[in-house]
Design an enzyme around this catalytic site. Structure first.
Site, PDB file in Angstrom:
ATOM      1  CE1 TYR A   1      -1.525   3.693   2.067  1.00  0.00           C
ATOM      2  CE2 TYR A   1      -2.909   3.130   0.203  1.00  0.00           C
ATOM      3  CZ  TYR A   1      -2.449   4.057   1.092  1.00  0.00           C
ATOM      4  OH  TYR A   1      -2.874   5.341   1.018  1.00  0.00           O
TER       5      TYR A   1
ATOM      6  CG  HIS B   1      -4.598   1.673   3.356  1.00  0.00           C
ATOM      7  ND1 HIS B   1      -5.427   1.099   2.441  1.00  0.00           N
ATOM      8  CD2 HIS B   1      -4.697   3.013   3.180  1.00  0.00           C
ATOM      9  CE1 HIS B   1      -6.003   2.057   1.711  1.00  0.00           C
ATOM     10  NE2 HIS B   1      -5.572   3.216   2.138  1.00  0.00           N
TER      11      HIS B   1
HETATM   12  C1  CS2 Z   1      -4.987   6.968   2.323  1.00  0.00           C
HETATM   13  C2  CS2 Z   1      -5.920   7.339   1.210  1.00  0.00           C
HETATM   14  O1  CS2 Z   1      -4.306   9.217   2.378  1.00  0.00           O
HETATM   15  C3  CS2 Z   1      -4.536   8.208   3.070  1.00  0.00           C
HETATM   16  O2  CS2 Z   1      -4.420   8.147   4.300  1.00  0.00           O
HETATM   17  O3  CS2 Z   1      -5.539   6.040   3.210  1.00  0.00           O
HETATM   18  O4  CS2 Z   1      -5.189   8.018   0.242  1.00  0.00           O
HETATM   19  C4  CS2 Z   1      -6.594   6.136   0.570  1.00  0.00           C
HETATM   20  O5  CS2 Z   1      -5.616   5.206   0.170  1.00  0.00           O
HETATM   21  C5  CS2 Z   1      -7.392   6.553  -0.650  1.00  0.00           C
HETATM   22  O6  CS2 Z   1      -8.233   7.617  -0.296  1.00  0.00           O
HETATM   23  C6  CS2 Z   1      -8.202   5.355  -1.151  1.00  0.00           C
HETATM   24  O7  CS2 Z   1      -8.999   5.716  -2.231  1.00  0.00           O
HETATM   25 MG    MG Z   2      -5.140   6.457   5.199  1.00  0.00          MG
END
Ligand code: CS2
Ligand code: MG
Length: 408
Positions: free
Chosen positions: A160, A217
């Site tokens: 992620y 995440h």
């Molecule tokens: C992520 C988000 O910024 C963050 O903290 O969790 O960018 C997330 O991955 C996206 O909004 C998913 O669409």
């Molecule tokens: Mg996030």
């Protein structure tokens, strides 16, 4: 005073921003952001089919009653699609209200509690070396806080928040190659073996001052999250984000018994009912709601006030999918909130984006400075908007190595 019309636009430079423009019989208009990442057409349709026809003719100053009408009047309440659509209307009505008052919106909330609001950037690397280069880049840019996400050795796909081959500032979250998502493989054991040690090495290299944030995440089970949180205590993280799937408001009880690492959760929440127990039981340290996904300024202010009663600070979401309109709304909340924590700020601003959303909100030395223009302090250029159209995209779907569907 009456609302005479409302228009919905989808598109933007490398993004499917969903922008709402609400017009009134006094010529004052308001702007709102209904961008729901990877599902952008849905809040746009919800606005066009259900909300806008019921908005025309109403007094734009009655923002509370209009919010209640669209929230309770729907019968089937909450959910990201409806709340993003309602959120855009609420932002637009606050924009109009502040323009009518001739004040920047923060004045209507209670004025300034600070000038600059601390922000954090996204440092990323497909390996630890690349991540360290990325952190150095943002430190040189003056950031005092960075989120750190690293490719995990041996993980079949990149993991992620990791850009391909250490590219910086790439929209690694959404792949605009159509609506069919790519699939990625996740291996918790590899992550648990590698990430705590990597975070320790980063802390040793950059010293105690730099604020480090890490986003799990939603990928750990409660017990794993407790083990991970315990292991990273010596890193002194500013926060550990979404250690477990956010729906289970009990998941963090076990973690809190085993670790004092600060916890941040909330970007996927759509109402105060998604987080009231997390806040009241003090299971989190930062609430991560976004004004778009949580239904606008009106409900987010309530969440901030509840959080303030329980020592919980704000850490509003600010992913690349948020347009400068919701980031402006959050900028006003950030300077007002007595329990402000930090603002996520994706440095993906570009000339094209600034042309579409002219504003004079500023960023310097790792802090965001809110515009003093009346209203939200951001505009929307309809001529620029004609250059863009909806471009289907999706972020990946994640499976474990045995094929089990997991959390993205
Ligand atoms: C992520 C988000 O910024 C963050 O903290 O969790 O960018 C997330 O991955 C996206 O909004 C998913 O669409
Ligand atoms: Mg996030």
């Amino acid at each position: 005073m009456k609302i005479t019309d409302a228009k919905v636009f989808i598109g933007g430079p490398g993004k499917n921003y969903v922008t709402l423009k609400v017009m009134t019989d006094q010529g004052v208009y308001g702007l709102g952001d209904a961008t729901l990442n990877n599902r952008e057409t849905l809040p746009a349709q919800y606005l066009k089919d259900y909300l806008v026809p019921n908005l025309i003719g109403r007094d734009p100053r009655n923002s509370e009653d209009i919010w209640q009408y669209f929230y309770k009047g729907a019968y089937f309440r909450r959910g990201p699609i409806a709340m993003a659509a309602i959120g855009a209307i609420d932002m637009a009505l606050w924009d109009i209200k502040a323009k009518l008052a001739g004040m920047p919106l923060y004045q209507l909330l209670g004025g300034k509690s600070r000038d600059g609001a601390l922000v954090y950037a996204h440092a990323t690397g497909s390996d630890l070396e690349g991540l360290i280069d990325s952190i150095s880049y943002y430190q040189e840019q003056g950031y005092q806080a960075v989120r750190v996400q690293c490719g995990i050795p041996g993980m079949p796909t990149k993991g992620y928040g990791v850009a391909d081959n250490n590219q910086q500032n790439t929209p690694f979250i959404t792949d605009f190659s159509g609506i069919i998502p790519k699939e990625e493989i996740w291996d918790t054991a590899r992550y648990m073996r590698f990430m705590p040690e990597a975070l320790m090495k980063i802390r040793e290299k950059f010293g105690p001052e730099l604020k480090l944030l890490h986003d799990v995440h939603h990928r750990l089970l409660p017990r794993e999250a407790a083990e991970f949180a315990k292991a990273v205590e010596p890193v002194s993280l500013f926060w550990l984000e979404d250690p477990t799937p956010a729906e289970d408001q009990n998941a963090l009880k076990f973690l809190r018994q085993h670790s004092t690492v600060p916890i941040a959760i909330g970007e996927v929440f759509n109402s105060i009912w998604d987080c009231n127990r997390l806040i009241e039981n003090e299971l989190i340290d930062f609430i991560r709601v976004a004004v778009t996904y949580a239904g606008g300024i009106t409900p987010v202010k309530r969440i901030v006030d509840l959080a303030a009663l329980h020592h919980v600070r704000t850490g509003f979401h600010g992913a690349p999918s948020h347009s400068p309109i919701s980031m402006a709304a959050q900028a006003h909340l950030n300077v007002w909130a007595p329990n402000f924590g930090i603002q996520e700020y994706l440095t993906l601003g570009t000339e094209a984006c600034d042309a579409l959303f002219p504003s004079n909100h500023g960023l310097s030395q790792g802090k965001m400075f809110v515009s003093d223009q009346p209203g939200l302090g951001v505009d929307f250029d309809e001529r620029e908007a004609q250059k863009y159209q909806y471009n289907p995209g999706s972020h990946p779907v994640v499976r474990l190595e045995d094929g089990t569907l997991w959390n993205y």
